[in-house]
Design a protein around this motif. Structure first.
Motif, PDB file in Angstrom:
ATOM      1  N   LEU A   1       0.840  -1.256   0.063  1.00 33.60           N
ATOM      2  CA  LEU A   1      -0.148   0.123   0.035  1.00 33.60           C
ATOM      3  C   LEU A   1       0.812   1.336  -0.162  1.00 33.60           C
ATOM      4  CD1 LEU A   1      -2.800  -1.108   2.531  1.00 33.60           C
ATOM      5  CD2 LEU A   1      -3.029  -1.127   0.196  1.00 33.60           C
ATOM      6  N   SER A   2       0.163   2.340  -0.521  1.00 37.33           N
ATOM      7  CA  SER A   2       1.225   3.685  -0.618  1.00 37.33           C
ATOM      8  C   SER A   2       1.312   4.305   0.979  1.00 37.33           C
ATOM      9  CB  SER A   2       0.331   4.494  -1.619  1.00 37.33           C
ATOM     10  OG  SER A   2       0.789   5.851  -1.263  1.00 37.33           O
ATOM     11  N   PRO A   3       2.278   4.899   1.029  1.00 38.33           N
ATOM     12  CA  PRO A   3       2.248   5.380   2.301  1.00 38.33           C
ATOM     13  C   PRO A   3       1.638   6.661   2.668  1.00 38.33           C
ATOM     14  CG  PRO A   3       4.387   6.141   1.070  1.00 38.33           C
ATOM     15  CD  PRO A   3       3.557   4.855   0.348  1.00 38.33           C
TER      16      PRO A   3
END
Length: 142
Positions: free
Chosen positions: A48-50
């Motif tokens: 997942l994107s930060p």
């Protein structure tokens, strides 16, 4: 207790039908798993994107801000209604009679509520000014 043979035969047929439907569902799921789901089971996990937690925090802050704005709006509407009631009580208050004394007592309680609401409405950036001044002197005599 004696059971009717017709009822028993009907129940037996219903159970047989339910079991055959269950068998079809299990078979259909197995086929669907083999063709559609199984290929996803062997894949590596997605990263997942930060930005996810940051966006979640922004959304929560926005939701809290909207709730705050709604509360301020409700407080202002309550304040306006209390002011209107205060003015109507001020006009109709006649000291001396028992009913008039009760109205005076209620008016004083209402004045205290208005002062509390007035303090609640004040903001740090731009102070909110009341359109009508709250009388601080007693209008009724005990």
């Amino acid at each position: 207790m004696e059971y009717d043979e017709v009822v028993m035969e009907t129940l037996s047929q219903r159970i047989k039908l339910l079991l055959s439907e269950l068998k079809q569902l299990v078979f259909s799921y197995g086929c669907y798993y083999d063709t559609r789901i199984k290929e996803w089971c062997d894949k590596t996990e997605m990263e997942l994107s930060p930005l996810g937690p940051a966006l979640k925090n922004i959304h929560e802050l926005l939701a809290n801000f909207v709730m705050l704005l709604e509360a301020v709006g409700l407080t202002r509407r309550s304040h306006a209604a209390c002011r209107a009631l205060s003015e109507s009580l001020h006009v109709s208050a006649a000291p001396g009679a028992a009913a008039g004394e009760e109205k005076c007592r209620r008016f004083e309680v209402l004045q205290q509520c208005l002062v509390t609401l007035e303090d609640t409405i004040q903001t740090d950036a731009v102070p909110w000014k009341a359109r009508v001044e709250i009388p601080t002197t007693r209008r009724c005599h005990s």
